[in-house]
Design a protein around this motif. Structure first.
Motif, mmCIF file in Angstrom:
data_model
loop_
_atom_site.group_PDB
_atom_site.id
_atom_site.type_symbol
_atom_site.label_atom_id
_atom_site.label_comp_id
_atom_site.label_asym_id
_atom_site.label_seq_id
_atom_site.Cartn_x
_atom_site.Cartn_y
_atom_site.Cartn_z
ATOM 1 N N TRP A 6 0.851 -1.200 0.000
ATOM 2 C CA TRP A 6 0.000 0.000 0.000
ATOM 3 C C TRP A 6 0.884 1.247 0.000
ATOM 4 C CZ3 TRP A 6 -4.765 -0.012 -1.524
ATOM 5 C CH2 TRP A 6 -5.564 -1.126 -1.323
ATOM 6 N N TYR A 10 1.182 4.515 -2.817
ATOM 7 C CA TYR A 10 1.174 5.976 -2.577
ATOM 8 C C TYR A 10 2.443 6.597 -3.134
ATOM 9 C CZ TYR A 10 -3.048 5.838 0.203
ATOM 10 O OH TYR A 10 -4.363 5.697 0.588
ATOM 11 N N TRP A 17 -8.199 5.026 -6.556
ATOM 12 C CA TRP A 17 -9.336 5.283 -5.647
ATOM 13 C C TRP A 17 -9.428 6.750 -5.242
ATOM 14 C CZ3 TRP A 17 -4.984 2.403 -4.299
ATOM 15 C CH2 TRP A 17 -4.067 3.049 -3.454
ATOM 16 N N GLY A 45 -8.767 2.826 7.039
ATOM 17 C CA GLY A 45 -8.330 2.848 5.635
ATOM 18 C C GLY A 45 -8.695 4.176 5.013
ATOM 19 N N GLY A 47 -7.140 6.586 3.594
ATOM 20 C CA GLY A 47 -6.500 7.174 2.424
ATOM 21 C C GLY A 47 -6.023 8.577 2.732
ATOM 22 N N PHE A 65 -7.576 6.260 10.251
ATOM 23 C CA PHE A 65 -6.484 5.302 10.463
ATOM 24 C C PHE A 65 -6.101 4.716 9.109
ATOM 25 C CE2 PHE A 65 -8.807 5.592 14.357
ATOM 26 C CZ PHE A 65 -7.831 5.573 15.343
ATOM 27 N N GLY A 92 -2.244 2.895 11.583
ATOM 28 C CA GLY A 92 -2.825 1.779 12.323
ATOM 29 C C GLY A 92 -3.373 0.728 11.383
ATOM 30 N N ASN A 93 -3.414 -0.501 11.880
ATOM 31 C CA ASN A 93 -3.975 -1.615 11.124
ATOM 32 C C ASN A 93 -5.333 -1.960 11.716
ATOM 33 O OD1 ASN A 93 -4.697 -4.172 10.095
ATOM 34 N ND2 ASN A 93 -2.548 -4.634 9.663
ATOM 35 N N PHE A 94 -6.384 -1.650 10.966
ATOM 36 C CA PHE A 94 -7.747 -1.833 11.467
ATOM 37 C C PHE A 94 -8.041 -3.300 11.805
ATOM 38 C CE2 PHE A 94 -12.324 -2.494 10.353
ATOM 39 C CZ PHE A 94 -12.850 -1.809 11.433
ATOM 40 N N THR A 110 -14.489 1.809 0.815
ATOM 41 C CA THR A 110 -13.400 1.175 0.050
ATOM 42 C C THR A 110 -12.235 0.640 0.890
ATOM 43 O OG1 THR A 110 -12.461 3.345 -0.538
ATOM 44 C CG2 THR A 110 -13.862 2.310 -2.154
ATOM 45 N N LEU A 111 -12.538 0.162 2.100
ATOM 46 C CA LEU A 111 -11.557 -0.666 2.810
ATOM 47 C C LEU A 111 -11.988 -2.133 2.704
ATOM 48 C CD1 LEU A 111 -9.053 -1.176 4.470
ATOM 49 C CD2 LEU A 111 -10.397 -0.790 6.535
ATOM 50 N N ALA A 114 -10.884 -3.565 -0.304
ATOM 51 C CA ALA A 114 -9.433 -3.494 -0.520
ATOM 52 C C ALA A 114 -8.689 -4.634 0.157
ATOM 53 C CB ALA A 114 -8.905 -2.147 0.001
HETATM 54 C C1 LIG Z 1 -8.669 1.632 -1.829
HETATM 55 S S1 LIG Z 1 -7.871 2.661 -0.638
HETATM 56 C C2 LIG Z 1 -9.235 3.680 -0.119
HETATM 57 C C3 LIG Z 1 -8.834 4.932 0.635
HETATM 58 C C4 LIG Z 1 -10.005 5.810 1.061
HETATM 59 N N1 LIG Z 1 -10.963 5.102 1.864
HETATM 60 C C5 LIG Z 1 -10.682 6.395 -0.163
HETATM 61 O O1 LIG Z 1 -11.768 5.915 -0.523
HETATM 62 O O2 LIG Z 1 -10.125 7.336 -0.764
HETATM 63 C C6 LIG Z 1 -7.655 1.552 0.723
HETATM 64 C C7 LIG Z 1 -6.874 2.172 1.857
HETATM 65 O O3 LIG Z 1 -6.886 1.285 2.959
HETATM 66 C C8 LIG Z 1 -5.587 1.199 3.529
HETATM 67 N N2 LIG Z 1 -5.544 -0.105 4.209
HETATM 68 C C9 LIG Z 1 -5.498 -1.332 3.649
HETATM 69 N N3 LIG Z 1 -5.543 -2.290 4.596
HETATM 70 C C10 LIG Z 1 -5.660 -1.651 5.790
HETATM 71 C C11 LIG Z 1 -5.752 -2.071 7.145
HETATM 72 N N4 LIG Z 1 -5.760 -3.380 7.467
HETATM 73 N N5 LIG Z 1 -5.842 -1.131 8.114
HETATM 74 C C12 LIG Z 1 -5.835 0.195 7.815
HETATM 75 N N6 LIG Z 1 -5.737 0.658 6.548
HETATM 76 C C13 LIG Z 1 -5.654 -0.251 5.549
HETATM 77 C C14 LIG Z 1 -4.630 1.395 2.358
HETATM 78 O O4 LIG Z 1 -3.362 1.848 2.735
HETATM 79 C C15 LIG Z 1 -5.407 2.433 1.521
HETATM 80 O O5 LIG Z 1 -5.092 3.744 1.937
#
Ligand SMILES: C[S@@+](CC[C@H](N)C(=O)[O-])C[C@H]1O[C@@H](n2cnc3c(N)ncnc32)[C@H](O)[C@@H]1O
Length: 194
Positions: A6, A10, A17, A45, A47, A65, A92-94, A110-111, A114
């Motif tokens: 990820w 960036y 997205w 997540g 972004g 986060f 953080g990792n959700f 969109t988490l 993802a």
């Molecule tokens: C497809 S992007 C969507 C970003 C934002 N929600 C948007 O719609 O613009 C997915 C995001 O989730 C983050 N991500 C992926 N797995 C994650 C996790 N387990 N915990 C936190 N963030 C996570 C990625 O780094 C990325 O920024």
């Protein structure tokens, strides 16, 4: 995908997205519900933080986060100069982290699509863990057929099946969407069961 992958997306600007604005469905929801108590919100997540700033602008104490350091850096850059004191961002990792606090709201966008589909039950468990009892989950899901992702598709039936054990569905509907997602999104408003 791992945190490193990820982060690399960036760093290389591979971010399809990123739409430069909050989810239209979330913007409309907040405008339609001025009566909601202004509590705490978790945006996992997040972004670059558009949805966090939408919640904060509406008066909520909003916390984003993300596991990519560059996403959190972007969030802070985009928030500086806005005057918003109630938009907060943390690495953080959700799915795996212990939540720093339990929130009144969880805002999905969109988490779910993802993450590895094999971790969707972990996602539903995390949603429950990060929310207070009776907390509310507002989710914009991406109803696409794709099995090669991210994004990975889902269906209304799967969403209902995954979240019903721990959440009560209040309402679901087709929201206004970004131009390239029209007809492909569905919003769900859930309350966490006690
Ligand atoms: C497809 S992007 C969507 C970003 C934002 N929600 C948007 O719609 O613009 C997915 C995001 O989730 C983050 N991500 C992926 N797995 C994650 C996790 N387990 N915990 C936190 N963030 C996570 C990625 O780094 C990325 O920024």
């Amino acid at each position: 995908m791992s945190a490193n992958v990820w982060e690399e997306r960036y760093q290389t600007g591979d971010m399809p997205w990123e739409k430069g604005e909050a989810s239209p469905g979330l913007v409309d929801f907040l405008a339609a519900h001025p009566e909601l108590a202004r509590g705490t919100v978790c945006v996992p997540g997040c972004g670059s933080g558009h949805d966090v700033r939408a919640w904060a602008t509406a008066g909520f104490d909003a916390h984003g986060f993300d596991l990519a350091p560059s996403a959190i850096r972007l969030c802070r850059e985009k928030t500086s100069g806005t005057g918003l004191k109630n938009a907060h961002y943390n690495l953080g990792n959700f799915l795996d982290d212990k939540p720093p606090q339990q929130f009144d709201w969880l805002s999905e966008h969109t988490l779910f699509c993802a993450i590895d589909p094999g971790r969707r039950d972990d996602y539903a468990r995390a949603a429950s863990r990060w929310l207070k009892p009776n907390g509310q989950l507002l989710a914009v899901h991406y109803l696409i057929p794709d099995t090669e992702g991210p994004p990975f598709g889902t269906t209304r039936e799967e969403v209902i099946q995954r979240f019903s054990p721990t959440f009560e569905l209040k309402e679901d509907w087709v929201p206004r969407s970004y131009q390239n997602r029209v007809g492909l999104e569905r919003m769900f408003w859930w309350t966490k069961k006690l």
